[in-house]
Design a protein around this motif. Structure first.
Motif, PDB file in Angstrom:
ATOM      1  N   PRO A 188       9.582   9.891   4.245  1.00  0.00           N
ATOM      2  CA  PRO A 188      10.007   8.622   4.837  1.00  0.00           C
ATOM      3  C   PRO A 188      10.045   7.478   3.824  1.00  0.00           C
ATOM      4  O   PRO A 188      10.938   6.620   3.879  1.00  0.00           O
ATOM      5  CB  PRO A 188       8.948   8.367   5.920  1.00  0.00           C
ATOM      6  N   ALA A 189       9.079   7.448   2.893  1.00  0.00           N
ATOM      7  CA  ALA A 189       9.035   6.359   1.926  1.00  0.00           C
ATOM      8  C   ALA A 189      10.178   6.446   0.927  1.00  0.00           C
ATOM      9  O   ALA A 189      10.803   5.433   0.584  1.00  0.00           O
ATOM     10  CB  ALA A 189       7.693   6.365   1.192  1.00  0.00           C
ATOM     11  N   LEU A 190      10.489   7.653   0.443  1.00  0.00           N
ATOM     12  CA  LEU A 190      11.609   7.806  -0.481  1.00  0.00           C
ATOM     13  C   LEU A 190      12.932   7.465   0.196  1.00  0.00           C
ATOM     14  O   LEU A 190      13.821   6.852  -0.417  1.00  0.00           O
ATOM     15  CB  LEU A 190      11.636   9.232  -1.023  1.00  0.00           C
ATOM     16  N   ARG A 191      13.078   7.853   1.460  1.00  0.00           N
ATOM     17  CA  ARG A 191      14.314   7.496   2.174  1.00  0.00           C
ATOM     18  C   ARG A 191      14.425   5.989   2.363  1.00  0.00           C
ATOM     19  O   ARG A 191      15.507   5.420   2.268  1.00  0.00           O
ATOM     20  CB  ARG A 191      14.365   8.207   3.534  1.00  0.00           C
ATOM     21  N   ALA A 192      13.273   5.339   2.621  1.00  0.00           N
ATOM     22  CA  ALA A 192      13.297   3.895   2.847  1.00  0.00           C
ATOM     23  C   ALA A 192      13.560   3.114   1.571  1.00  0.00           C
ATOM     24  O   ALA A 192      14.089   2.000   1.625  1.00  0.00           O
ATOM     25  CB  ALA A 192      11.963   3.449   3.466  1.00  0.00           C
ATOM     26  N   THR A 208       0.832  -1.209   0.000  1.00  0.00           N
ATOM     27  CA  THR A 208       0.000   0.000   0.000  1.00  0.00           C
ATOM     28  C   THR A 208       0.858   1.246   0.000  1.00  0.00           C
ATOM     29  O   THR A 208       0.537   2.244  -0.665  1.00  0.00           O
ATOM     30  CB  THR A 208      -0.930   0.000   1.232  1.00  0.00           C
ATOM     31  N   VAL A 209       1.970   1.239   0.734  1.00  0.00           N
ATOM     32  CA  VAL A 209       2.891   2.375   0.707  1.00  0.00           C
ATOM     33  C   VAL A 209       3.406   2.592  -0.711  1.00  0.00           C
ATOM     34  O   VAL A 209       3.447   3.723  -1.213  1.00  0.00           O
ATOM     35  CB  VAL A 209       4.059   2.153   1.685  1.00  0.00           C
ATOM     36  N   ARG A 210       3.795   1.518  -1.378  1.00  0.00           N
ATOM     37  CA  ARG A 210       4.288   1.640  -2.752  1.00  0.00           C
ATOM     38  C   ARG A 210       3.208   2.184  -3.681  1.00  0.00           C
ATOM     39  O   ARG A 210       3.488   2.985  -4.582  1.00  0.00           O
ATOM     40  CB  ARG A 210       4.777   0.290  -3.268  1.00  0.00           C
TER      41      ARG A 210
END
Length: 594
Positions: free
Chosen positions: A292-296, A225-227
């Protein structure tokens, strides 16, 4: 990078329907006999389908759903209701006897199905409950349902923070973690559920010993879902755009200057709603999930190239603290952005005690008692002997009904109002105002800033002026003092000579008090139970003492079913979910005259 998936067989049951009382009532009214229906829109995951499902529960209806795989097949959504070959005219005839039709994911309907829904709306014999996702291309026949004013449109706003907290109440999360999830998900309940499941699966939640709750510190788990939500940022074909997004992600919590970036690239990203440029020329990512998602999802080498040390945040953190202290000095605690402190906390880094105690006090004065306690505990992790953080914790405990401490509010929690008043010392505005909150405005006459909101509250209470207390409560709420506003409303109840005005003050006091994270102050004493009938108060008191429904029934010579019905009604009125919430509702300290 790890992607967290959840086996469909291990999915938890659906969350209970929470909040949305006004929206639920609006949808139900729109689907009443003689009404045409309603279209509910909003971003993906906001709860459109769940709201409609709750609204039509117990009614006879048919349901159709649009799917991306069948958009090219005529009448695919109605395949289970219509013969294989049918014209639009014939389809309308066949479905004209349907009284209520639920249309889910209407933006994914094939053109023929969309036209059929539109014609049913035109004919007006079928009530329609339609859910469609904002920002997605939809057939013209669907969008014309509301643009052509065939059906009223309800655009769902994000679930408020207090409702999100209620939704997550069974998860045992500490309030700062709950706040982080709320900010990051922005009302996307599907994403919220997905993240919580991934954090449990990955071990991303750690136990907080002081309060026996779970905290999330550290990176974002990358779920399917994050993706999906990150796709607009991840799927940029232009390498310069992706590089700019990554630079912004690793610059957080601080913005980048407009002059340090390519203007053409920024214009494209801004047009797609991926970045925000403020009036000072600072650039940040528009959605709190994207950083946060791009960093992860960045590789190790890219992260090493772009990452900065937390030490660069020192001046910005001090500026945040000054901003909070200014609000306190102006008796104004409305919400202000605090990205640096929130970022340090989310990364699991130490938060300076001086900053943490200001955040704790600011949150406490806003009525966010559990959040305030969490900030005070963060300060003690950085400086275990910090006296200011310990004083905050003692004050918060007293205002939460804990009478074991030595402070004035602990004395008040024990019912010793005179002892609490005796501890008020100095000319600090908030300390003086405590006397007003404790029902003794005469103790601080002339010591509150003239014509300020606290002085107006004190004067209204001294006169026993119910309408003036209500006006003071409204002003306090406007400044962010939710707990103070709840107390002023509660004090207005006995001051009103008009029973209707007293009931309205009580209702508003209850609504405010429920947003104050377990506050139990003398002004709120007896407020909640006053909503119950005499029989309900009797049964609730016994249930809070630990008696079972059968034991209560035997003691009061009632049937077990009657006891259960009374408890259910009491839970509804009190906003409680079960027996566990009853003791604090029934054991409120009683204010004593000063």
């Amino acid at each position: 990078m790890t992607t967290y998936e959840q086996d469909a067989k291990t999915l938890e049951p659906a969350w209970p329907f929470t909040g949305r009382e006004d929206e639920l009532e609006l949808v139900r009214r729109s689907l009443a006999v003689g009404r045409p229906g309603v279209v509910v829109t909003g971003p993906a995951g906001r709860g459109k389908t769940r709201l409609i499902t709750e609204a039509v529960r117990g009614t006879d209806r048919l349901r159709v759903t649009g799917t991306p795989e069948t958009r090219g097949l005529p009448f695919a959504a109605f395949a289970h209701l219509l013969p294989d070959t049918v014209s639009l005219h014939r389809a309308v005839q066949l479905l004209s006897g349907v009284r209520l039709l639920v249309v889910d994911d209407a933006h994914l309907l094939d053109e023929a199905s969309a036209a059929l829904v539109h014609q049913l709306a035109v004919h007006g014999r079928t009530r329609l409950a339609v859910a469609a996702t904002d920002g997605m291309p939809a057939p013209g026949a669907v969008s014309r349902l509301w643009t052509g004013e065939l059906l009223p449109r309800l655009t769902l706003k994000p679930l408020p923070r207090e409702d999100t907290a209620q939704l997550l109440s069974g998860a045992g999360l500490e309030p700062l973690t709950m706040g982080r999830l709320h900010r990051m998900c922005r009302g996307d309940l599907r994403l919220l559920r997905d993240l919580l499941g991934a954090l449990r699966q990955s071990g991303g939640l750690t136990r907080v010993p002081e309060c026996d709750e779970w905290a999330w510190r550290g990176p974002l788990p990358v779920t399917a879902t994050v993706r999906d939500r990150l796709a607009p940022a991840l799927d940029r074909p232009d390498a310069e755009e992706r590089e700019t997004l990554d630079r912004l992600a690793f610059a957080e919590p601080l913005p980048l200057a407009l002059d340090d970036l390519d203007l053409d690239v920024l214009e494209r990203l801004e047009a797609d709603g991926l970045i925000h440029v403020d009036d000072l020329g600072s650039v940040t990512l528009a959605h709190p999930l994207h950083g946060p998602a791009l960093r992860a999802t960045a590789g190790r080498l890219r992260a090493r190239r772009l990452a900065r040390t937390p030490h660069r945040c020192g001046p910005a953190l001090e500026a945040e603290q000054v901003l909070l202290e200014h609000g306190l000095s102006q008796q104004d605690v409305r919400g202000v952005p605090t990205p640096v402190g929130d970022w340090l906390l989310s990364e699991g880094l130490r938060v300076p005690a001086g900053y943490a105690v200001v955040r704790a006090r600011y949150s406490r004065l806003r009525g966010e008692l559990r959040e305030a306690a969490a900030w005070a505990r963060e300060g003690l992790r950085a400086a275990p002997d910090d006296a200011c953080c310990r004083t905050e914790l003692d004050t918060i405990a007293g205002q939460s009904g804990d009478g074991t401490g030595a402070g004035g509010w602990s004395a008040a929690a024990r019912g010793d109002i005179e002892g609490a008043l005796a501890r008020i010392a100095g000319d600090d505005v908030f300390a003086c105002y405590d006397a007003v909150r404790l029902g003794a405005p005469e103790r601080v006459a002339g010591r509150l800033p003239a014509d300020g909101i606290f002085a107006r509250h004190a004067e209204a209470l001294a006169r026993g002026d119910g309408p003036a207390l209500d006006r003071a409560a409204e002003a306090l709420e406007g400044r962010g003092f939710l707990l103070f506003a709840a107390e002023a409303r509660a004090q207005a109840v006995p001051a009103h000579s008009d029973p209707r005005a007293a009931r309205l003050s009580r209702t508003r006091a209850l609504a405010l008090a429920r947003r104050c994270q377990g506050a139990r102050t003398p002004a709120l004493s007896g407020l909640v139970l006053g909503e119950l009938t005499a029989r309900q108060r009797q049964i609730v008191a016994l249930a809070a003492a630990g008696l079972s429904n059968r034991q209560i029934a035997e003691r009061l010579t009632l049937s077990v079913r009657t006891v259960g019905n009374h408890l259910y009604s009491a839970y509804t009125r009190l906003g409680a979910s079960d027996r566990g919430a009853l003791p604090w509702l029934t054991d409120l300290p009683q204010a004593q005259p000063a």
